[in-house]
Write an enzyme that holds these catalytic residues in place. Structure first.
Site, PDB file in Angstrom:
ATOM      1  N   ARG A  32       0.821  -1.214   0.000  1.00 16.16           N
ATOM      2  CA  ARG A  32       0.000   0.000   0.000  1.00 16.16           C
ATOM      3  C   ARG A  32       0.853   1.261   0.000  1.00 16.16           C
ATOM      4  O   ARG A  32       0.534   2.232  -0.698  1.00 16.16           O
ATOM      5  CB  ARG A  32      -0.952  -0.013   1.195  1.00 16.16           C
ATOM      6  CG  ARG A  32      -2.035  -1.086   1.085  1.00 16.16           C
ATOM      7  CD  ARG A  32      -3.058  -0.952   2.183  1.00 16.16           C
ATOM      8  NE  ARG A  32      -4.096  -1.966   2.089  1.00 16.16           N
ATOM      9  CZ  ARG A  32      -5.158  -2.037   2.883  1.00 16.16           C
ATOM     10  NH1 ARG A  32      -5.317  -1.126   3.832  1.00 16.16           N
ATOM     11  NH2 ARG A  32      -6.054  -2.996   2.729  1.00 16.16           N
ATOM     12  N   ASP A 145     -14.992   9.689   9.628  1.00 17.37           N
ATOM     13  CA  ASP A 145     -13.979   8.681   9.317  1.00 17.37           C
ATOM     14  C   ASP A 145     -12.639   9.380   9.246  1.00 17.37           C
ATOM     15  O   ASP A 145     -12.573  10.605   9.006  1.00 17.37           O
ATOM     16  CB  ASP A 145     -14.292   7.982   7.992  1.00 17.37           C
ATOM     17  CG  ASP A 145     -13.624   6.608   7.900  1.00 17.37           C
ATOM     18  OD1 ASP A 145     -14.299   5.599   8.154  1.00 17.37           O
ATOM     19  OD2 ASP A 145     -12.419   6.558   7.588  1.00 17.37           O
TER      20      ASP A 145
END
Length: 276
Positions: A32, A145
């Protein structure tokens, strides 16, 4: 990524957002973050780590946390929670308000760790249906979030048609819009429902998060499983500070607060009430 570099990143990540990075996550983290290295033209992980910690690294920190967070959610996920909300909590709220002759403060819900928006939009459908049966009932939904990427998708509110399979037919017809191009196979949350949900970026590890008014219900499901037990207890203690007395906390089916010293009483599986 060397083992030493992985250790530095894992310690940094748990400090920033509480997410555990055990050795089994090394390959995932490397893959990632490699995308961020390519985007920035950085040749190695040591240089990238220094970049994130250096001057001007604040913006990259947001991208980094976007890259490492896991976002998995569905409409009407764990449907018994929404049934309990509609059939037990909301009628109790109406009755309590009538008995106290209260001011009619809106019923406040917080979806913490809302990901791409399926949970808060599900809540909006359930609460809107209840409001249709009780004209005096008003409500607000805050959805937060840590990932700006998923918040952008949530605000856009466009989903593949198969993603809304769990939404009851009557709600689909009432709240969802199909694309004018059937070949796209997507739907969008209608504007009235979109306007109900306020999306905001929030790092749950920020000890200073607070609200102007106590909230009535917090949904934080399948979030704390990524934290260690100490961090879990600290976070839920902060939830209790913003939750009104007799307010409710919903956790995910695989999450537990057993053994924690908190002002919460278990009502049913993964549903808790704040006690005085």
């Amino acid at each position: 990524m060397t083992q030493a570099e992985f250790s530095r990143f894992s310690e940094f990540i748990i400090g920033q957002c509480g997410i555990k990075m055990p050795p089994s996550k090394k390959i995932m983290l490397e893959a990632r973050l490699q995308k961020r290295l390519r985007t920035l033209g950085i040749s190695n992980f040591r240089e990238y780590y220094d970049h994130v910690l250096g001057e001007g690294g604040r913006d990259e920190l947001v991208h980094m946390l976007d890259a490492v967070t896991t976002n998995k959610t569905d409409f009407f996920r764990e449907p018994v929670h929404f049934q309990y909300l509609a059939q037990t909590i909301l009628p109790e709220f109406i009755e309590e308000r009538e008995q106290s002759k209260g001011s009619g403060k809106p019923f406040a819900v917080w979806s913490a760790g809302c990901s791409t928006g399926e949970e808060p939009y599900t809540l909006a459908m359930v609460l809107s249906d209840f409001a249709g049966q009780h004209p005096s009932f008003r409500f607000s939904i805050l959805a937060t979030d840590i990932s700006t990427k998923v918040l952008d998708r949530a605000r856009e509110a466009v989903y593949d048609a198969e993603r809304v399979a769990a939404v009851p037919l009557a709600m689909k017809q009432k709240y969802l819009l199909r694309s004018k191009d059937p070949g796209k196979g997507v739907v969008r949350i209608g504007p009235a429902l979109r306007s109900i949900v306020q999306f905001k970026r929030l790092n749950l590890m920020e000890e200073a998060f607070s609200f102007a008014e106590p909230v009535d219900v917090i949904f934080c499901r399948n979030v704390i499983i990524y934290f260690d037990r100490t961090t879990q207890e600290q976070l839920i203690a902060r939830f209790c500070k913003v939750l009104r007395t007799n307010g409710h906390l919903f956790l995910g089916h695989s999450e537990s607060i057993h053994g924690f010293t908190l002002p919460l009483r278990r009502l049913t599986s993964t549903v808790y009430r704040k006690i005085d």
